[in-house]
Design a protein around this motif. Structure first.
Motif, PDB file in Angstrom:
ATOM      1  N   ASN A  94      22.659 -56.176 -47.712  1.00 21.27           N
ATOM      2  CA  ASN A  94      23.704 -55.924 -46.428  1.00 21.27           C
ATOM      3  C   ASN A  94      24.219 -57.186 -46.298  1.00 21.27           C
ATOM      4  O   ASN A  94      23.927 -57.519 -45.005  1.00 21.27           O
ATOM      5  CB  ASN A  94      22.870 -55.121 -45.517  1.00 21.27           C
ATOM      6  N   PRO A  95      24.903 -57.942 -47.038  1.00 23.64           N
ATOM      7  CA  PRO A  95      25.513 -59.306 -46.680  1.00 23.64           C
ATOM      8  C   PRO A  95      26.502 -59.269 -46.016  1.00 23.64           C
ATOM      9  O   PRO A  95      26.902 -60.074 -45.069  1.00 23.64           O
ATOM     10  CB  PRO A  95      25.800 -60.018 -48.119  1.00 23.64           C
ATOM     11  N   ASP A  96      27.355 -58.169 -46.193  1.00 22.32           N
ATOM     12  CA  ASP A  96      28.550 -58.087 -45.295  1.00 22.32           C
ATOM     13  C   ASP A  96      28.736 -57.310 -44.037  1.00 22.32           C
ATOM     14  O   ASP A  96      29.404 -56.121 -43.930  1.00 22.32           O
ATOM     15  CB  ASP A  96      29.743 -57.429 -46.477  1.00 22.32           C
ATOM     16  N   VAL A  97      28.088 -58.044 -43.317  1.00 20.91           N
ATOM     17  CA  VAL A  97      28.061 -57.239 -41.674  1.00 20.91           C
ATOM     18  C   VAL A  97      28.558 -58.329 -40.449  1.00 20.91           C
ATOM     19  O   VAL A  97      28.448 -59.602 -40.982  1.00 20.91           O
ATOM     20  CB  VAL A  97      26.389 -56.793 -41.655  1.00 20.91           C
ATOM     21  N   LYS A  98      28.601 -57.815 -39.609  1.00 18.67           N
ATOM     22  CA  LYS A  98      29.115 -58.674 -38.350  1.00 18.67           C
ATOM     23  C   LYS A  98      27.750 -59.402 -37.854  1.00 18.67           C
ATOM     24  O   LYS A  98      27.994 -60.625 -37.257  1.00 18.67           O
ATOM     25  CB  LYS A  98      29.541 -57.833 -37.379  1.00 18.67           C
ATOM     26  N   GLY A  99      26.579 -59.107 -38.085  1.00 16.93           N
ATOM     27  CA  GLY A  99      25.418 -59.652 -37.711  1.00 16.93           C
ATOM     28  C   GLY A  99      24.273 -58.730 -37.708  1.00 16.93           C
ATOM     29  O   GLY A  99      24.389 -57.678 -37.938  1.00 16.93           O
TER      30      GLY A  99
END
Ligand code: ADP
Length: 211
Positions: A97-102
């Protein structure tokens, strides 16, 4: 100007995360301190990805996977699952899950070795832990909360007072040091974990909004 240009066109990025400002939090505190409840509200407000190692283990156990079966023997006694198993599972979840806000890490890290592994993982993603926030709750309150939760959680480790006490002992002996580890890096803070869910939430958002 050059940084802005690079950001706009994704130039010079060697991973999807480069130049992306994420906020990465560790929600910390003893078992039953309300981390899961507060994490769900934080996800709603900020859109972070909540990663709870306890939930991940329960998912694996529910599906009788080899990892779940291995973890079960430790969890049922209120012991920590060995770092070798836990760290690998956590890394997989983050890397998937690399594409997250944090990220909100809940229940991890629980040992110094896990903390070091987390720092390395963050570094490999060009990220860091921005804040560790501890929910502070006294032991006796914790025991009564967990026993209450045990009436409906279906968790074997929530129904037996001696297992709960063991979890608290493990927290005091192994996990508390994680607070100091991040305190030395200047990112630990603590909020009162007693009060209504909304009161505690406001205490947390006050800290997060300063990041
Ligand atoms: P709680 O914080 O309420 O005790 P969790 O749901 O976070 O519960 O975790 C349940 C159990 O899963 C723990 O008691 C432990 O056995 C195991 N576990 C969860 N996270 C970790 C971790 N980071 N390292 C080792 N064991 C863990």
């Amino acid at each position: 100007m050059i940084e802005w240009f690079k950001r706009l066109f994704g130039i010079g990025t060697n991973s999807t995360n480069s130049y992306k400002k994420m906020v990465n939090l560790i929600l910390f505190g003893p078992p039953g301190s309300g981390k899961g409840t507060q994490a769900a509200k934080l996800v709603d407000k900020y859109g972070f990805l909540h990663i709870s190692t306890g939930d991940l283990f329960r998912y694996e156990m529910g599906n009788d996977t080899p990892l779940g079966l291995e973890a079960k023997s430790f969890i049922e006694k209120g012991e920590l699952v060995p770092d070798s198993i836990t760290i690998g599972m956590l890394k997989n979840k983050v890397q998937a899950n690399p594409d997250v806000k944090g990220y909100i890490f809940d229940g991890f890290p629980r040992t110094i070795d896990q903390s070091k592994a987390l720092d390395q993982l963050m570094e490999s993603l060009d990220q860091k832990i921005d804040k560790l926030i501890a929910l502070s709750v006294k032991d006796e309150e914790i025991i009564s909360r967990i026993l209450e939760r045990g009436k409906t959680s279906g968790r074997a480790d929530d129904n037996d007072e001696s297992i709960i006490r063991n979890r608290i002992n493990v927290y005091n002996e192994n996990t508390r040091q994680v607070y100091d580890y991040y305190d030395k890096k200047g990112v630990s803070s603590s909020v009162d974990g007693l009060g209504t869910i909304d009161e505690i939430f406001t205490r947390l958002t006050d800290v997060i909004d300063q990041v």
